[in-house]
Design a protein around this motif. Structure first.
Motif, short mmCIF file in Angstrom:
data_model
loop_
_atom_site.label_atom_id
_atom_site.label_comp_id
_atom_site.label_asym_id
_atom_site.label_seq_id
_atom_site.Cartn_x
_atom_site.Cartn_y
_atom_site.Cartn_z
N PHE A 104 31.50 41.03 29.51
CA PHE A 104 31.90 40.63 30.86
C PHE A 104 33.43 40.71 30.96
O PHE A 104 34.12 40.21 30.03
CB PHE A 104 31.45 39.21 31.17
CG PHE A 104 29.97 39.04 31.28
CD1 PHE A 104 29.36 38.88 32.52
CD2 PHE A 104 29.15 39.04 30.15
CE1 PHE A 104 28.00 38.71 32.63
CE2 PHE A 104 27.80 38.88 30.25
CZ PHE A 104 27.21 38.71 31.50
N SER A 105 33.95 41.32 32.03
CA SER A 105 35.41 41.37 32.22
C SER A 105 35.74 41.24 33.71
O SER A 105 35.09 41.85 34.57
CB SER A 105 35.98 42.67 31.65
OG SER A 105 35.41 43.78 32.31
N LEU A 106 36.73 40.42 34.01
CA LEU A 106 37.18 40.22 35.39
C LEU A 106 37.94 41.45 35.87
O LEU A 106 38.53 42.21 35.09
CB LEU A 106 38.08 38.98 35.47
CG LEU A 106 37.39 37.62 35.21
CD1 LEU A 106 38.44 36.54 35.03
CD2 LEU A 106 36.45 37.28 36.36
N ARG A 107 37.94 41.63 37.22
CA ARG A 107 38.69 42.74 37.80
C ARG A 107 40.19 42.55 37.52
O ARG A 107 40.68 41.42 37.46
CB ARG A 107 38.44 42.79 39.31
CG ARG A 107 38.98 44.08 39.97
CD ARG A 107 38.65 44.08 41.44
NE ARG A 107 39.37 43.01 42.14
CZ ARG A 107 39.18 42.69 43.40
NH1 ARG A 107 38.26 43.32 44.12
NH2 ARG A 107 39.87 41.73 43.98
N SER A 108 40.88 43.64 37.33
CA SER A 108 42.30 43.59 37.01
C SER A 108 43.09 43.21 38.25
O SER A 108 43.79 44.05 38.88
CB SER A 108 42.78 44.92 36.44
OG SER A 108 42.11 45.21 35.25
N ASP A 109 42.98 41.97 38.65
CA ASP A 109 43.67 41.45 39.82
C ASP A 109 44.33 40.15 39.39
O ASP A 109 43.68 39.28 38.78
CB ASP A 109 42.69 41.22 40.97
CG ASP A 109 43.40 40.70 42.22
OD1 ASP A 109 43.58 39.47 42.31
OD2 ASP A 109 43.76 41.53 43.08
N ALA A 110 45.64 39.99 39.72
CA ALA A 110 46.38 38.81 39.24
C ALA A 110 45.79 37.53 39.78
O ALA A 110 45.67 36.51 39.06
CB ALA A 110 47.86 38.93 39.64
#
Length: 823
Positions: A694-700
């Motif tokens: 699982f990985s979060l979107r590359s958004d700050a």
């Protein structure tokens, strides 16, 4: 005067304190202890007399013959020093008048000892003697000393010390003295090296000290003369006694003597209790008859001890030897013997040696034994056996044992010179020898016919070779062997050991096309060597066997095929070729059984196995079917083999999120350890879909607000990454990827409700709705509108039905007619 009076009072107080601490005398009204040899100021005030007050008169002291004591102001005083050795105590009778009456009491004055006497030896010249052989530490004399001081104090507690030895040969320290008892003994050197021929007299300088030997003690010295004397303590001569002596008992057999101090004797050794005894004078006696066969000699240790049980010298040895008397008959070690003699044994052949044993002395003629053969069963006209008179060797007396009985029983007697005898039995078995060869009843056997499909284990024929030797013995037993014609081990031999019959048994599958005839050469031999004659042509036979042709079914090369195919492979690909052959060269037809879904096909004559359609491992990972091979000319003849097809996994499935998360929420401010557990699944095998990431979107903003924490290969925790997030429904974008290379991924936008919570973890108020998402009010309105629309349609339908169907005359009958609906 005042100063003198003060001094007197101080001395009185000091005296009282000193003498009240000493041990008081016993048996008096007033008890006073005072030390001897006082050298202070006189009069010496000893103690205040508690029974005497100051208003007494006419005081009279009795018991003071020397006028030593007096009384002043109720204080007892002495006018000169006292000597305990002269008089240890004084009993004074105090008589006085008090208030016109005569009274009295007793004062006991005990003189306390001082160490003022030197210890002295009891004799000016001290002499002693020591015997050869005395052990170390055993006292041979004692020196005595005395001290006039009080025996109950350390003043008279004496200690002895050996100061010097003259001469100092053969060792410097040959003697020792007990410091308390004054007992003189030998040291280790003295006990081992004492020799009167080297030195027959020693002078010992001995010191005695009082005060238990302390450094400030009084002492005196003395001289001890020690004479070294010989000793009669030695091992007596060996004694030889005849067994079974007639007595009377006890019989004196030897004597020992310790020539030194008083001693007591005892015997030790391996002999029955009270068989040997020793008197106080050292006389050793035998108390019972001896048996040489039980024990032919005794080693007796003679121990000498002091009356207190301490051993004085090393034990001496007495050896007693027992002489023999002819009192035992010869006996055989066993009552019966078994032996074997061969039937072809010649005269003089030794078959057994019997020997009897006599327990008498082997060094005498009492053990000479003579042997005799007294009985033979069954009896024969001629002598078959003999026994040597001196050696006991049994041998064959006849020229040959052929034609004799199979077994004989002999009785042998053993007798000594006195005529004492015993006997044993010898069982002689006449052993058959292999002097006859086995022979067949005919030279050729057969021909025998056997079909090529005969089962392994089928018996072709059975023959026998006869043997004229004794039935059941090794000479009668026959071993058979196929000498030729069976190079490929198609046949084996099975022998019946009870009848010597041999069976020819099929051990391999026959093949007419390969071999249609077998000519076997069979030989017969005994397991033991022939002792007379030889094996001839009659001991060999020929067996002929014809193989009859039979139509055989096809044979497949493998009983099981394992095939692997990648999922999604293009249909029509050959995945395996089934190989088979027919022994009769007939064509083979192939077919499939068990492929119910028609995923595979097989070439009718080629045996090529192909896929008909693309295979999906996620639908089924293994297929098992059966390939049937049928004889082209006889459909009843067939063979089969199993084929297992394993579908290899291909990464053709993306991971998916599993579960409903719409009703779940997270609390704000953030609760510790609160998280949404997200589950995922991948339909591929472990190689491609093992661990899901699982990985979060590359958004700050996303990475600031949210956090994903893996739990295991398929689950992860979604939680707040900041302490506070305003209550509303958020869309959390993340990706799920499998572990293949390259990986397959699925992008997820997950709505997550964030709300303020009460202390129980429940939402306090509804969160702000996500834009574009229906509210609860709008959802209820839509639902009510839908129900209203359905109701209108139903009303219209019922109205139309009422116009199409007129009313019936009877309501009852009308209700029984079903409603016709046409839509």
């Amino acid at each position: 005067m005042a100063a003198q009076h003060t001094l007197v009072m101080f001395l009185r107080a000091l005296t009282l304190w000193m003498f009240h601490v000493f041990m008081p005398c016993l048996g008096a009204n007033v008890k006073i202890g005072i030390p001897e040899n006082y050298d202070g100021i006189f009069p010496w005030y000893l103690s205040k007399l508690p029974s005497l007050t100051t208003n007494y008169s006419e005081l009279l002291i009795r018991g003071d013959d020397e006028g030593i004591f007096g009384v002043d102001a109720a204080f007892l005083y002495a006018l000169k020093p006292l000597d305990r050795e002269k008089q240890p105590s004084y009993s004074l009778q105090m008589m006085y008048r008090m208030a016109g009456q005569r009274q009295s009491f007793t004062v006991e004055v005990c003189v306390i000892d001082k160490n003022d006497n030197v210890p002295t030896f009891s004799a000016v010249s001290m002499r002693g003697s020591v015997q050869l052989g005395l052990l170390k530490g055993i006292p041979f004399m004692r020196v005595e000393a005395s001290d006039r001081d009080d025996r109950n104090t350390a003043h008279a507690e004496l200690r002895f010390l050996l100061m010097d030895q003259t001469p100092r040969i053969p060792a410097a320290h040959m003697f020792a003295i007990d410091s308390v008892q004054g007992e003189v003994s030998l040291t280790e050197d003295g006990a081992s090296t004492l020799d009167p021929e080297m030195c027959g007299r020693y002078k010992l300088l001995v010191m005695v000290k009082d005060m238990a030997g302390k450094a400030n003690a009084f002492f005196s010295t003395g001289t001890v003369t020690v004479e070294v004397t010989g000793n009669t303590w030695a091992s007596p001569d060996p004694v030889r006694l005849q067994e079974n002596l007639p007595g009377p008992y006890p019989i004196p057999i030897s004597q020992v003597k310790w020539s030194g101090s008083q001693a007591e004797y005892s015997l030790e050794g391996e002999f029955p209790e009270m068989l040997f005894t020793i008197s106080m004078d050292g006389v050793i006696s035998l108390n019972a008859p001896l048996d040489r066969e039980t024990q032919d000699q005794f080693q007796i240790s003679i121990v000498v001890e002091r009356p207190d049980g301490r051993e004085i010298a090393k034990p001496v040895e007495l050896r007693v030897m027992v002489g023999d008397a002819n009192d035992n008959r010869p006996t055989f070690p066993q009552a019966q013997y078994h032996t074997v003699v061969k039937e072809l044994a010649h005269r003089g052949t030794e078959i057994l040696t019997v020997q009897a044993a006599d327990n008498d002395d082997p060094k005498t003629d009492n053990v000479r034994i003579f042997y005799r053969l007294v009985v033979q069963i069954p009896e024969t006209p001629r002598a078959l056996f003999r026994v040597d008179r001196d050696s006991g060797v049994i041998s064959v007396q006849a020229d040959s044992m052929e034609g004799t009985a199979p077994q004989y029983t002999l009785t042998i007697t053993a007798e000594d010179a006195k005529g004492l005898n015993s006997s044993c039995t010898v069982v002689v078995t006449v052993q058959d020898e292999n002097n006859n060869a086995p022979v067949f009843s005919q030279h050729e056997y057969g021909p025998y016919h056997i079909p090529e499909d005969a089962l392994v284990g089928t018996t072709v024929t059975a023959v026998v070779a006869g043997d004229a030797d004794v039935r059941g013995g090794d000479s009668w037993q026959v071993n058979y062997r196929l000498e030729s014609g069976n190079e490929e081990d198609v046949f084996i031999l099975a022998v019946d050991r009870h009848t010597n019959e041999v069976s020819l048994v099929l051990s391999k599958v026959l093949d007419f096309e390969r071999e249609s005839e077998y000519i076997l050469v069979l030989s017969a031999r005994n397991p033991v060597a022939l002792v007379r004659g030889r094996y001839g042509p009659a001991s060999t036979a020929t067996v002929s066997i014809y193989v009859d042709d039979v139509n055989e079914g096809p044979i497949l090369s493998q009983s099981h095929y394992e095939v692997t195919v990648r999922e999604g492979e293009e249909p029509g690909r050959v995945i395996a070729t089934i190989r088979g052959h027919d022994p009769d060269s007939h064509p083979i037809r192939y077919s499939l059984r068990g492929d119910t879904k028609r995923y595979f096909s097989i070439g009718k004559y080629s045996g090529e196995l192909k896929t008909v359609q693309a295979l999906d491992r996620e639908e089924n990972s293994t297929y098992t079917m059966e390939v049937i091979a049928v004889d082209g000319r006889n459909a009843n003849l067939s063979a089969s083999t199993l084929v297992t097809v394993q579908i290899l996994d291909v990464n053709d499935n993306s991971p998916v999120l599993v579960g409903d998360y719409s009703w779940k929420y997270l609390c704000t401010p953030r609760w510790e350890e609160q998280a949404l557990v997200l589950a995922s699944r991948d339909s591929d095998g472990p190689q491609h879909g093992g661990r899901l990431n699982f990985s979060l979107r590359s958004d700050a903003t996303v990475r600031r607000n949210w956090k994903l924490t893996p739990i295991n290969d398929t689950h992860t925790n979604l939680s707040l990454n900041i302490p506070y997030l305003s209550p509303e429904v958020y869309t959390v974008p993340f990706t799920i990827s499998d572990s293949s290379s390259p990986p397959r991924s699925t992008f997820i936008n997950l709505p997550v409700t964030v709300c303020p919570c009460n202390i129980r973890g429940n939402c306090k108020m509804a969160a702000k709705q996500l834009e574009g998402m229906p509210t609860i009010q709008s959802a209820v309105g839509i639902l009510l509108g839908t129900f209203a629309f359905i109701g209108i349609i139903l009303v219209v339908i019922f109205v139309r039905l009422s116009y199409q169907n007129p009313k019936r005359p009877s309501r009852t009958s009308q209700e029984r007619v079903p409603l016709n609906i046409s839509l």
